[in-house]
Design a protein around this motif. Structure first.
Motif, short mmCIF file in Angstrom:
data_model
loop_
_atom_site.label_atom_id
_atom_site.label_comp_id
_atom_site.label_asym_id
_atom_site.label_seq_id
_atom_site.Cartn_x
_atom_site.Cartn_y
_atom_site.Cartn_z
N LEU A 1 38.01 -10.08 -7.06
CA LEU A 1 38.16 -11.53 -6.91
C LEU A 1 37.49 -11.93 -5.61
N CYS A 2 37.10 -13.19 -5.54
CA CYS A 2 36.57 -13.71 -4.28
C CYS A 2 37.59 -14.69 -3.70
N ASP A 3 37.86 -14.55 -2.41
CA ASP A 3 38.76 -15.47 -1.70
C ASP A 3 37.88 -16.41 -0.87
N PRO A 4 37.40 -17.49 -1.48
CA PRO A 4 36.48 -18.37 -0.74
C PRO A 4 37.17 -19.07 0.42
N SER A 5 38.50 -19.17 0.38
CA SER A 5 39.22 -19.89 1.44
C SER A 5 39.07 -19.17 2.78
N HIS A 6 39.34 -17.84 2.77
CA HIS A 6 39.24 -17.11 4.05
C HIS A 6 37.79 -16.82 4.42
N ILE A 7 36.89 -16.79 3.45
CA ILE A 7 35.48 -16.61 3.81
C ILE A 7 34.97 -17.88 4.50
N SER A 8 35.27 -19.04 3.92
CA SER A 8 34.67 -20.25 4.47
C SER A 8 35.45 -20.79 5.67
N GLY A 9 36.77 -20.74 5.62
CA GLY A 9 37.57 -21.24 6.75
C GLY A 9 37.61 -22.75 6.81
N GLU A 10 36.97 -23.39 5.84
CA GLU A 10 36.85 -24.85 5.91
C GLU A 10 36.68 -25.37 4.48
N SER A 11 37.49 -26.34 4.11
CA SER A 11 37.48 -26.76 2.70
C SER A 11 36.11 -27.29 2.26
N ALA A 12 35.34 -27.87 3.19
CA ALA A 12 34.04 -28.43 2.80
C ALA A 12 33.07 -27.35 2.31
N LEU A 13 33.31 -26.12 2.69
CA LEU A 13 32.37 -25.05 2.32
C LEU A 13 32.82 -24.27 1.09
N LEU A 14 33.99 -24.63 0.55
CA LEU A 14 34.56 -23.84 -0.55
C LEU A 14 33.69 -23.83 -1.79
N ARG A 15 33.12 -24.98 -2.08
CA ARG A 15 32.35 -25.09 -3.33
C ARG A 15 31.15 -24.15 -3.29
N GLU A 16 30.50 -24.13 -2.15
CA GLU A 16 29.32 -23.30 -2.02
C GLU A 16 29.67 -21.81 -2.16
N VAL A 17 30.74 -21.39 -1.48
CA VAL A 17 31.11 -19.97 -1.54
C VAL A 17 31.60 -19.61 -2.95
N SER A 18 32.37 -20.51 -3.57
CA SER A 18 32.86 -20.24 -4.93
C SER A 18 31.68 -20.12 -5.90
N SER A 19 30.70 -21.01 -5.77
CA SER A 19 29.54 -20.96 -6.66
C SER A 19 28.81 -19.64 -6.52
N GLU A 20 28.67 -19.21 -5.27
CA GLU A 20 27.96 -17.96 -5.02
C GLU A 20 28.70 -16.79 -5.68
N ALA A 21 30.03 -16.80 -5.56
CA ALA A 21 30.82 -15.71 -6.16
C ALA A 21 30.66 -15.72 -7.68
N ILE A 22 30.69 -16.90 -8.25
CA ILE A 22 30.57 -16.99 -9.71
C ILE A 22 29.19 -16.53 -10.14
N ARG A 23 28.19 -16.97 -9.39
CA ARG A 23 26.81 -16.56 -9.70
C ARG A 23 26.67 -15.04 -9.63
N ARG A 24 27.40 -14.43 -8.72
CA ARG A 24 27.31 -12.98 -8.55
C ARG A 24 28.24 -12.21 -9.50
N GLY A 25 28.90 -12.92 -10.40
CA GLY A 25 29.69 -12.24 -11.43
C GLY A 25 31.06 -11.77 -10.98
#
Ligand code: PEP
Ligand code: MN
Length: 351
Positions: A195-219
């Motif tokens: 699983l990807c935890d975009p919350s602790h990776i980004s540290g900021e809600s504005a960046l969540l979408r980008e990190v989540s998209s990247e995780a989904i793109r990477r399967g």
């Protein structure tokens, strides 16, 4: 497949499996409100920390056991599945007592072999799924070691969570996801869902979408997200939490986000370029001071030995980062040429 660790239908209302919930359980009302809103957003698997291992003392460290009871009661009422972070063997025992549906090892616990061993001993024979976050530092053996310790206690229902690694200098993101290195590491554990935890990776809600998209793109097999009914009042990790309603939005936009993703990437590149220009300006100021010093001390402006050792050093560093050594050499020769011209111009003005 993360689905195989949970009862059938646990993720049926989502495009991709999502486990979400507040960073911490703070009060009976807060956890109940958040779980109700999550339920309305179609989230049936909920995370929340009853114990919070804080980096430094003096901060909120969680409500402890009472929080497990509040969460269990709400889950029974709403038909949700729940999990919490276990940092000590006693936490694991309580998670079993309150019939939790999963637990996770936090980044700090994964980093501590004796703790993992003791927790594994408690969970042995329980069938409880254990999600293992990456350790704080990018030590992949430590991550794998935690998984192996669980497996040696016959715990087979395991998944990984990437929450990013502490980076030497903090960039845009709170923790460096090291996507590429993690993909190489996963080859050693090909059967474990991640699983990807975009919350602790980004540290900021504005960046969540980008990190989540990247995780989904990477399967990645799903997301492990922090969500709070009123994020601004959260006692821990306030900046990175979103409301349950916003989770829907996050993924809804996902479907049409191609242009947005490209735009976000370009904005990030522009920010980095801006920083590079700022650094170049600082570098040029320093080279002008060096030029003055050389003139005062009657030294020649061009010092081939200094240029040679600088280029050699920069090439070696570039190699360590996987950046093209040719690019770095070319770049620094150009920068050096400009510095030299500027020093010459300065010297001719003094004459
Ligand atoms: C958490 O999930 O709230 C948490 C403490 O995470 P980590 O161990 O990744 O810091
Ligand atoms: Mn958190």
């Amino acid at each position: 497949m993360i689905e195989s660790l949970f009862p059938a239908g646990a993720f049926s209302e989502q495009q991709i499996p999502i486990i979400a919930g507040p960073c911490s359980i703070e009060s009976e009302a807060q956890i109940a409100d958040t779980m109700e809103q999550l339920s309305l957003a179609g989230i049936r698997v909920v995370r929340a920390g009853a114990w919070k291992p804080r980096t430094q003392p003096g901060h909120f460290e969680g409500v402890g056991e009472i929080g497990l009871r509040w969460m269990r009661e709400t889950a029974n009422r709403l038909g949700q599945y729940i999990g919490t972070e276990v940092c000590l063997p006693s936490h694991a025992r309580l998670a079993l007592d309150y019939r939790y549906d999963f637990v996770w090892l936090g980044a700090r616990t994964t980093s501590s072999p004796f703790l993992v061993e003791e927790i594994a001993r408690v969970l042995e024979g329980s069938e409880l799924p254990v999600l293992v976050k990456n350790p704080i530092a990018p030590d992949f053996h430590l991550w794998q070691g935690a998984v192996e310790r669980l497996q040696r206690h016959h715990i087979e229902r395991i998944a990984l969570i990437l929450r990013g690694f502490t980076a030497q200098s903090r960039g845009l993101l709170r923790n460096d996801p090291m996507w590429h290195e993690v993909e190489l590491f996963r080859r050693a554990l090909p059967d474990l869902p991640i699983l990807c935890d975009p919350s602790h990776i980004s540290g900021e809600s504005a960046l969540l979408r980008e990190v989540s998209s990247e995780a989904i793109r990477r399967g990645y097999d799903g997301l492990f997200l922090e969500s709070h009914s009123t994020p601004s009042t959260a006692l821990t990790d306030a900046a990175q939490q979103i409301t349950p309603e916003q989770i829907k939005d996050l993924l809804h936009r996902e479907e049409h986000a191609e242009d947005g993703i490209l735009r976000d990437y370009r904005e990030d590149i522009d920010r980095i370029d801006d920083e590079l220009i700022h650094l170049l300006d600082q570098r040029m100021r320093l080279t002008r001071l060096v030029g003055e010093w050389k003139a005062d001390h009657h030294l020649s402006l061009y010092q081939p030995e200094r240029l040679r050792s600088m280029i050699e050093d920069h090439r070696r560093r570039a190699g360590l980062y996987g950046v093209s050594e040719e690019l770095v050499e070319e770049l620094f020769r150009t920068i050096h040429d400009h510095s030299l011209s500027s020093q010459r111009e300065q010297a001719s003005k003094r004459e």
